[in-house]
Write an enzyme that holds these catalytic residues in place. Structure first.
Site, mmCIF file in Angstrom:
data_model
loop_
_atom_site.group_PDB
_atom_site.id
_atom_site.type_symbol
_atom_site.label_atom_id
_atom_site.label_comp_id
_atom_site.label_asym_id
_atom_site.label_seq_id
_atom_site.Cartn_x
_atom_site.Cartn_y
_atom_site.Cartn_z
ATOM 1 N N GLU A 49 -32.825 -9.285 -85.666
ATOM 2 C CA GLU A 49 -32.009 -10.055 -84.727
ATOM 3 C C GLU A 49 -30.817 -9.152 -84.405
ATOM 4 O O GLU A 49 -30.095 -8.739 -85.309
ATOM 5 C CB GLU A 49 -31.557 -11.358 -85.395
ATOM 6 N N ASP A 60 -18.668 -16.257 -82.936
ATOM 7 C CA ASP A 60 -18.706 -15.370 -84.097
ATOM 8 C C ASP A 60 -17.436 -15.472 -84.923
ATOM 9 O O ASP A 60 -16.336 -15.596 -84.396
ATOM 10 C CB ASP A 60 -18.912 -13.922 -83.654
#
EC number: 4.2.1.20
Length: 269
Positions: A49, A60
């Protein structure tokens, strides 16, 4: 048969789950990034990924934001990312490769152009973190046209209706969130997931991979025992890069050990 399906079938036959590491392409530099990816694969990663660095990564936590900044500062543009992706695909023809990214990068390229580039580079799936499923149609149409799986997130508080949409519209795998919030090994995986997995299975969803806060082998084992097809670990992997920026040999050694330990936990006896 596609790469994800082949992988899940192969692992199920061995009573194993998938362990999938996440890294940002170009972190800390494009050259070292390739060595890191080679190490992940050699140490037992079942799929990759990968993030394309973007200047405003909303979902994030601090670890992956720092990785993004390092990658951007070392000159990692989307063009560089697609060149590296093409190299990764040539080296690892059977490895499922997913992108995890933000819509702005897709809009900048043009939706159609972006998915064509993904197909040309050999990418299998794209998860766009800031596009909810109800706004995903134009992305899905382009993904389908170019044979790319659209990946959707099943959040821990999802209604049955949401899980049904995720199941019907997604492909490749389902990204199952262990908790709400931003990514990060700083915050551990949360709620029990068995009921979510059961609901996804009922709706014939693509196999579920548990992500967010996965940093220890025990969590991989628990995820698979609860019915997930595997687990994704991002911040814990990226933290190893961050902690060894001045010693690339130690970085690769530590990454290799972490991947081996996490992969070992995916093998149910």
């Amino acid at each position: 048969m596609d790469r994800y399906q082949e992988l899940f079938n192969r692992l199920a036959a061995k009573n194993e789950g998938a362990f999938v590491p996440f890294v940002t392409i170009g972190d800390p530099t494009p050259e070292q990034s390739m060595k890191i990816i080679d190490t992940l694969v050699a140490s037992g990663a079942d799929a990759l990924e990968l993030g394309i660095p973007f200047s405003d990564p909303l979902a994030d936590g601090p670890t992956i934001q720092a990785a993004t900044i390092r990658a951007l500062e070392s000159g990692t543009t989307p063009i560089v990312c697609f060149e590296l992706l093409t190299q990764i695909r040539a080296k690892y023809p059977d490895m499922p490769i997913g992108l995890l990214m933000y819509a702005n990068l897709v809009f900048t390229a043009g939706i159609e152009t972006f998915y064509k580039k993904c197909a040309d580079a050999g990418v299998d799936s794209v998860l766009i973190a800031d596009v909810p499923i109800k706004e995903s149609e134009e992305f899905r149409v382009a993904a389908e046209k170019y044979g790319i799986h659209p990946i959707f997130i099943a959040p821990p508080n999802a209604t049955d209706e949401t899980l049904k949409s995720v199941s019907e519209l997604g492909g490749g795998y389902t990204y199952l969130l262990s908790r709400a919030g931003v990514t990060g090994a700083e915050t551990k995986a949360g709620k029990p997931i068995r009921h979510l997995v059961e609901s996804l299975t009922k709706h014939n969803a693509p196999p579920a991979l548990l992500g967010f806060g996965i940093s220890e082998p025990a969590q991989v084992k628990e995820a698979i025992e609860a019915g997930a097809a595997g687990a994704i670990s991002g911040s814990a992997v990226v933290k190893i890069i961050e902690n060894n920026l001045s010693d690339h040999t130690a970085m690769l050694d530590n990454l290799g050990q972490f991947i081996r330990d996490m992969k070992a936990a995916s093998k149910l006896s």
